[in-house]
Design an enzyme around this catalytic site. Structure first.
Site, mmCIF file in Angstrom:
data_model
loop_
_atom_site.group_PDB
_atom_site.id
_atom_site.type_symbol
_atom_site.label_atom_id
_atom_site.label_comp_id
_atom_site.label_asym_id
_atom_site.label_seq_id
_atom_site.Cartn_x
_atom_site.Cartn_y
_atom_site.Cartn_z
ATOM 1 N N GLU A 52 5.691 -8.638 2.725
ATOM 2 C CA GLU A 52 6.518 -9.741 2.244
ATOM 3 C C GLU A 52 7.523 -10.187 3.295
ATOM 4 O OE1 GLU A 52 5.834 -6.857 0.915
ATOM 5 O OE2 GLU A 52 6.102 -6.787 -1.253
ATOM 6 N N CYS A 75 8.240 -3.753 -3.327
ATOM 7 C CA CYS A 75 9.013 -2.522 -3.527
ATOM 8 C C CYS A 75 10.459 -2.837 -3.898
ATOM 9 C CB CYS A 75 8.932 -1.637 -2.290
ATOM 10 S SG CYS A 75 9.715 -2.340 -0.838
ATOM 11 N N ASP A 200 -20.165 23.337 17.559
ATOM 12 C CA ASP A 200 -20.359 22.043 18.252
ATOM 13 C C ASP A 200 -19.264 21.712 19.264
ATOM 14 O OD1 ASP A 200 -22.415 21.892 16.481
ATOM 15 O OD2 ASP A 200 -21.481 20.407 15.163
HETATM 16 C C1 AOF Z 1 5.688 -3.515 -0.359
HETATM 17 N N1 AOF Z 1 5.122 -4.139 0.703
HETATM 18 O O1 AOF Z 1 3.973 -4.142 2.589
HETATM 19 C C2 AOF Z 1 4.286 -2.088 1.511
HETATM 20 C C3 AOF Z 1 4.833 -1.435 0.356
HETATM 21 O O2 AOF Z 1 9.048 3.782 3.702
HETATM 22 P P1 AOF Z 1 8.705 2.350 3.504
HETATM 23 O O3 AOF Z 1 9.906 1.447 3.512
HETATM 24 O O4 AOF Z 1 7.640 1.844 4.464
HETATM 25 O O5 AOF Z 1 8.102 2.214 2.028
HETATM 26 C C4 AOF Z 1 6.854 2.764 1.719
HETATM 27 C C5 AOF Z 1 6.535 2.538 0.279
HETATM 28 O O6 AOF Z 1 6.647 1.137 -0.052
HETATM 29 C C6 AOF Z 1 5.100 2.909 -0.039
HETATM 30 O O7 AOF Z 1 5.005 4.245 -0.473
HETATM 31 C C7 AOF Z 1 4.742 1.909 -1.140
HETATM 32 O O8 AOF Z 1 5.209 2.334 -2.399
HETATM 33 C C8 AOF Z 1 5.512 0.687 -0.723
HETATM 34 N N2 AOF Z 1 4.706 -0.111 0.205
HETATM 35 N N3 AOF Z 1 5.496 -2.193 -0.529
HETATM 36 O O9 AOF Z 1 6.371 -4.137 -1.153
HETATM 37 C C9 AOF Z 1 4.436 -3.502 1.638
HETATM 38 N N4 AOF Z 1 3.636 -1.388 2.468
HETATM 39 ZN ZN ZN Z 2 8.391 -3.517 0.420
#
Ligand code: AOF
Ligand code: ZN
Length: 370
Positions: A52, A75, A200
């Site tokens: 976002e 998030c 291997d």
């Molecule tokens: C979103 N947009 O592009 C992603 C989300 O530690 P951080 O800040 O990178 O947060 C990771 C968490 O955020 C991850 O476990 C998931 O719940 C969310 N990821 N959320 O809005 C994003 N990659």
């Molecule tokens: Zn986010």
């Protein structure tokens, strides 16, 4: 263009992160103002901008009054980066369309709630099944604590993997091996055994030069290549320091044992997992890997571990490469599964996908739940 079309675009953006985001999910975002795409973004790497935020940066002032299409609930928590909800609210987005909820307990509905609370119109469930398919590992780990486990196998038409004398290399083609590289590159970890390492002397890493040009373009450069963590089951500490594993230091190498003891510094980490029936408890192992933020496990090992993983019920998907050859009745079978006497005990699978890869066949199967 409908909501579905824009969400489809966001899903395609999200998929660009599939080689690099682990342990984070793949997320894509498209911002649309008056029918025109004004911003696109996707999450590339844990610790860096979320989808976002990347899309909002491109949209600038045009985000005001616009609709944001996001493949995963934005998030609401402060993680490695600030919450996307607040960024969407501040940018003046008026409508958010989300494919599916984020099961991360730190989010889990709070993102949608926060957006609604700020007066933003929120829709949810658009192309949810497709969004689910993008993040099977992350979603399974968030919901259950376990990683998504894929078991790779290579066999002849008669289901044989090695001659009686142990000869086994190159049953399948170089095209199949290139395909395996693509799977490895998308996995958080590669699981193998000391037996395979000793037999291997493999590298078990991803080799940039072997990846197809299309995949190299998605990753965006050799310096951005993420190496999966190599996890070696080595209960009896058979693996010594001069294996090829240790000359490729760009990838981490973890050892799994059942008794704590001093280890050589060659291992990045040692995990102690309980025993079960004179073996490493494979269910406990997967739980431990989940706790280590491993979303997905790609298994490349021999017939013994394959059988044990299947019997333990921890395999989510079987990726079987079949070479058009017959290796005969003296050759070794696909997996060691002792004690099956009746057809009712046979393990059953459902075919998810069949493709020809070079001269070989690739069958993707999932165990049926009964
Ligand atoms: C979103 N947009 O592009 C992603 C989300 O530690 P951080 O800040 O990178 O947060 C990771 C968490 O955020 C991850 O476990 C998931 O719940 C969310 N990821 N959320 O809005 C994003 N990659
Ligand atoms: Zn986010």
């Amino acid at each position: 263009m409908s909501d579905y079309d824009f969400m489809q675009q966001a899903l395609q953006l999200a998929a660009r992160g599939r080689f690099t985001t682990s342990p984070n999910p793949n997320v894509g975002c498209v911002i649309v103002n008056a029918g025109e795409v004004v911003g696109q973004g996707w999450h590339k790497k844990a610790g860096e901008g979320h989808a976002e935020v990347n899309a909002l940066r491109e949209a600038g002032d045009k985000a005001r009054g616009a609709t944001a299409y996001v493949t995963l609930e934005p998030c609401s928590h402060h993680g490695r980066t600030p919450p996307c909800c607040e960024a969407l609210i501040e940018a003046g987005i008026s409508r958010v369309v989300v494919a599916m909820q984020d099961p991360n307990p730190q989010v889990a509905g709070r993102g949608l709630h926060r957006l609604r609370q700020a007066g933003i119109e929120v829709e949810f469930g658009v192309l949810a099944a497709e969004a689910e398919g993008l993040n099977r590992g992350f979603l399974k780990r968030m919901r259950t604590g376990f990683p998504w486990v894929q078991l790779k196998m290579a066999a002849s038409l008669d289901g044989r993997t090695a001659m009686a004398n142990g000869e086994s290399q190159w049953i399948t083609s170089s095209a199949a091996r290139q395909d395996v590289q693509t799977f490895r590159a998308q996995s958080s970890a590669i699981l193998t055994t000391s037996q395979t390492v000793l037999a291997d002397n493999p590298t078990m890493n991803v080799r940039w030069a072997v990846l197809t040009p299309e995949i190299q373009a998605v990753i965006g450069g050799e310096d951005l290549l993420r190496q999966p963590i190599r996890v070696v089951l080595d209960r009896h500490r058979h693996v010594n320091d001069d294996q090829t594993l240790f000359t490729t230091t760009e990838a981490q190498t973890w050892r799994v044992v059942t008794q704590p003891a001093e280890d050589s510094s060659r291992w990045t980490k040692t995990l102690v997992v309980p025993e079960h029936q004179d073996n490493i408890d494979l269910v406990a192992l997967m739980m431990v890997l989940g706790k280590q933020d491993i979303n997905s496990v790609w298994v490349e090992a021999g017939a013994t571990l394959a059988g044990q993983l299947l019997q333990a019920g921890v395999v989510d998907e079987l990726i079987l490469y079949m070479a058009p050859t017959l290796m005969g009745t003296d050759a070794r079978g696909l997996c060691v599964l002792p004690g099956l006497e009746h057809l009712t005990q046979a393990l059953r699978f459902e075919i998810q996908d069949i493709q020809q890869v070079g001269p070989d066949l690739r069958i993707i199967l999932q165990p049926t739940s009964v």
